[in-house]
Motif scaffolding. Structure first.
Motif, PDB file in Angstrom:
ATOM      1  N   ASN A  23     -55.941 -19.647 -53.958  1.00 23.86           N
ATOM      2  CA  ASN A  23     -55.035 -18.620 -53.437  1.00 23.86           C
ATOM      3  C   ASN A  23     -55.861 -17.546 -52.737  1.00 23.86           C
ATOM      4  OD1 ASN A  23     -52.903 -16.932 -52.909  1.00 23.86           O
ATOM      5  ND2 ASN A  23     -52.684 -16.204 -55.004  1.00 23.86           N
ATOM      6  N   VAL A  24     -56.087 -17.750 -51.447  1.00 20.31           N
ATOM      7  CA  VAL A  24     -56.921 -16.846 -50.647  1.00 20.31           C
ATOM      8  C   VAL A  24     -56.004 -15.946 -49.814  1.00 20.31           C
ATOM      9  CG1 VAL A  24     -58.684 -16.722 -48.838  1.00 20.31           C
ATOM     10  CG2 VAL A  24     -58.771 -18.545 -50.548  1.00 20.31           C
ATOM     11  N   PRO A  25     -56.285 -14.633 -49.729  1.00 21.08           N
ATOM     12  CA  PRO A  25     -55.458 -13.728 -48.914  1.00 21.08           C
ATOM     13  C   PRO A  25     -55.318 -14.233 -47.482  1.00 21.08           C
ATOM     14  CG  PRO A  25     -56.942 -12.457 -50.282  1.00 21.08           C
ATOM     15  CD  PRO A  25     -57.337 -13.897 -50.467  1.00 21.08           C
ATOM     16  N   GLU A  26     -54.140 -14.023 -46.921  1.00 21.22           N
ATOM     17  CA  GLU A  26     -53.826 -14.573 -45.606  1.00 21.22           C
ATOM     18  C   GLU A  26     -54.772 -14.080 -44.507  1.00 21.22           C
ATOM     19  OE1 GLU A  26     -51.738 -16.958 -44.663  1.00 21.22           O
ATOM     20  OE2 GLU A  26     -51.358 -17.273 -46.797  1.00 21.22           O
ATOM     21  N   MET A  27     -55.153 -12.808 -44.531  1.00 22.62           N
ATOM     22  CA  MET A  27     -56.044 -12.297 -43.502  1.00 22.62           C
ATOM     23  C   MET A  27     -57.395 -12.993 -43.545  1.00 22.62           C
ATOM     24  SD  MET A  27     -56.575 -10.372 -40.930  1.00 22.62           S
ATOM     25  CE  MET A  27     -55.201  -9.216 -40.938  1.00 22.62           C
ATOM     26  N   GLU A  48     -57.872 -24.466 -48.882  1.00 22.50           N
ATOM     27  CA  GLU A  48     -56.728 -25.341 -49.139  1.00 22.50           C
ATOM     28  C   GLU A  48     -56.223 -25.238 -50.567  1.00 22.50           C
ATOM     29  OE1 GLU A  48     -55.391 -30.068 -48.796  1.00 22.50           O
ATOM     30  OE2 GLU A  48     -57.419 -29.438 -48.214  1.00 22.50           O
ATOM     31  N   TYR A  49     -57.144 -25.110 -51.525  1.00 19.33           N
ATOM     32  CA  TYR A  49     -56.736 -25.236 -52.918  1.00 19.33           C
ATOM     33  C   TYR A  49     -56.742 -23.923 -53.707  1.00 19.33           C
ATOM     34  CZ  TYR A  49     -57.353 -30.197 -51.959  1.00 19.33           C
ATOM     35  OH  TYR A  49     -57.249 -31.455 -51.422  1.00 19.33           O
ATOM     36  N   ARG A 109     -67.008 -26.951 -48.006  1.00 19.26           N
ATOM     37  CA  ARG A 109     -66.635 -26.141 -49.170  1.00 19.26           C
ATOM     38  C   ARG A 109     -65.594 -25.085 -48.786  1.00 19.26           C
ATOM     39  NH1 ARG A 109     -71.423 -23.295 -51.825  1.00 19.26           N
ATOM     40  NH2 ARG A 109     -69.795 -22.735 -53.348  1.00 19.26           N
ATOM     41  N   ALA A 110     -65.773 -24.482 -47.600  1.00 19.24           N
ATOM     42  CA  ALA A 110     -64.808 -23.472 -47.158  1.00 19.24           C
ATOM     43  C   ALA A 110     -63.420 -24.084 -47.002  1.00 19.24           C
ATOM     44  CB  ALA A 110     -65.273 -22.861 -45.846  1.00 19.24           C
ATOM     45  N   ALA A 131     -61.247 -16.908 -41.332  1.00 12.80           N
ATOM     46  CA  ALA A 131     -62.143 -18.015 -41.660  1.00 12.80           C
ATOM     47  C   ALA A 131     -61.801 -19.276 -40.881  1.00 12.80           C
ATOM     48  CB  ALA A 131     -62.090 -18.294 -43.155  1.00 12.80           C
ATOM     49  N   GLU A 132     -60.518 -19.476 -40.571  1.00 18.26           N
ATOM     50  CA  GLU A 132     -60.102 -20.679 -39.861  1.00 18.26           C
ATOM     51  C   GLU A 132     -60.144 -20.519 -38.342  1.00 18.26           C
ATOM     52  OE1 GLU A 132     -57.063 -22.702 -43.125  1.00 18.26           O
ATOM     53  OE2 GLU A 132     -56.238 -21.436 -41.516  1.00 18.26           O
TER      54      GLU A 132
END
Length: 283
Positions: free
Chosen positions: A125-129, A122-123, A116-117, A134-135
């Motif tokens: 619009n998550v803040p870059e930080m 991927e899909y 899910r994460a 998370a990755e």
């Protein structure tokens, strides 16, 4: 203290507009956040995490915690737990540490499993930080669901429905105001102390519209901060300045007209117009 307006009837942003803007910026990533799982034994706490709002308006967090750490009890994918989230925001002022505001909220935290994460990262619009944390190895992504935020600042306590902050998030994205925090740092770093003192003089004499957010006796602090003025905050709603006098300390909010700030360039220009001089680095 009851808020006072000086310099005539307000035509600019209100202190409520300021509170909503400030709370939004804090939840969108400004400031330092902590999570406390108050429903678990020992109240485990995460005090090193990235936070922000996705394009959908979801409040998201990311952290890296090793499985053997004391905080591992907080990391249970696909389960929800009751948490308190606290965010503290410092002023952009480089000369002294000033707490601009703190935000507090109760909600439910859900850590997403790896599949899910990956989809969210991927899909959506998550803040870059948040995405970077998370990755990373041992990184985890979570969503905090809250219904309201309690903001504490110079005015006092203001309860703000989270739905209002989602609306603000959409407006900010539409207006291209995502770099307000960096503009605020430029303003605080570049303002001449004489100009800042002159602005406070103009406010005190009622020559320009402003609100007195707080007034209290000057106690504590170092001698080098006495009889000085400091930038507490700046954003699309206005400029907040503290005058730390020998006997009394005032916090003034000088509002901008909402239509005068359409983008970060407009924000810098609006700040410049208050002082009649160029502020900030050259383009």
């Amino acid at each position: 203290m009851v808020e006072q307006t000086i310099g005539g009837q307000s035509q600019g942003s209100s202190t409520h507009d300021r509170a909503v803007s400030l709370a939004h910026r804090m939840l969108a990533g400004a400031g330092r956040a902590t999570l406390v799982a108050y429903g678990l034994e020992g109240h485990p706490t995460l005090d090193a995490l990235a936070h922000g709002m996705a394009g959908s308006g979801d409040l998201m967090v990311a952290t890296t915690v090793f499985s053997g750490s004391e905080d591992a009890t907080l990391l249970n994918p696909d389960t929800r737990m009751d948490v308190r989230m606290d965010i503290t925001k410092l002023s952009p002022e480089p000369r002294v540490e000033i707490v601009t505001a703190s935000a507090h909220m109760l909600g439910q935290l859900e850590w997403l499993d790896s599949e899910r994460a990956a989809d969210v990262l991927e899909y959506e619009n998550v803040p870059e930080m948040i995405k970077a944390v998370a990755e990373s190895p041992f990184g985890m992504l979570g969503i905090v669901r809250v219904s309201r935020v309690l903001l504490h600042d110079g005015v006092g306590a203001t309860a703000i429905p989270y739905a209002h902050l989602i609306e603000r998030h959409a407006d900010v994205a539409l207006a291209g105001l995502g770099d307000v925090e960096s503009v605020g740092l430029d303003v605080a770093s570049s303002l001449d102390s004489v100009d800042l003192a002159s602005l406070c003089d103009a406010v005190s004499n009622g020559w320009i519209e402003a609100r007195v957010l707080s007034e209290k006796p000057s106690v504590g602090g170092c001698s080098h901060t006495k009889n000085r003025e400091f930038v507490v905050d700046v954003d699309a709603t206005g400029l907040t300045v503290m005058r730390n006098g020998a006997d009394r300390t005032h916090v003034f909010f000088v509002p901008f007209e909402p239509e005068s700030v359409a983008e970060c360039g407009g924000l810098m220009a609006r700040v410049e117009s208050l002082f009649g001089t160029r502020v900030g680095a050259s383009d």
